[in-house]
Design a protein around this motif. Structure first.
Motif: not given
Length: 142
Positions: A22-44, A82-85
């Motif tokens: 869905n769009v929200t999940d794709l958007t969140c995956f985009g944020f994970v991609i954008e973060a790269g090696e600086d992995l995001l937390t769920a809170g981030d 932390r979340v990694a693609a």
């Protein structure tokens, strides 16, 4: 401007559907991609997507089940993850977006370096303004 935004929203829906998300999940995956090696937390991720921490748990569960992300323990705090693609998912999404980005690059080629600098400045400032507005007026209860 409204037409551009609407066109991008419709495009995101179509791309999300192609990706099985869905769009929200794709958007969140985009944020994970954008973060790269600086992995995001769920809170981030919740803060960036303007969703509650409870909602982000569902998003991460769906992304993980679909093979888009993995969760890794935070080396500084084992209570957090932390979340990694997933590399294969990243490649699938890049393949979907590649033709669009190629067209955008062709469009940018029509502009001088000075004009691109103005466009970059405007887009950066407009993004900051939009994020500030969302933070002030649309922040969910976490």
């Amino acid at each position: 401007m409204n037409h551009l935004i609407a066109t991008h929203l419709v495009g995101q829906q179509e791309i999300a559907q192609q990706a099985g998300l869905n769009v929200t999940d794709l958007t969140c995956f985009g944020f994970v991609i954008e973060a790269g090696e600086d992995l995001l937390t769920a809170g981030d991720l919740a803060a960036r997507a303007q969703v509650t921490t409870g909602a982000v748990t569902g998003i991460l569960n769906r992304l993980e089940r679909a093979g888009y992300i993995t969760r890794r323990p935070d080396p500084a705090d084992r209570r957090r993850v932390r979340v990694a693609a997933e590399p294969t998912a990243l490649a699938r999404i890049e393949e979907v977006y590649a033709p669009y980005y190629a067209r955008m690059n062709d469009l940018f080629a029509d502009y001088s370096a000075d004009e691109i600098a103005v466009l970059h400045d405007w887009l950066s400032r407009a993004s900051t303004l939009a994020a500030q507005y969302l933070e002030e007026h649309c922040r969910p209860n976490a």
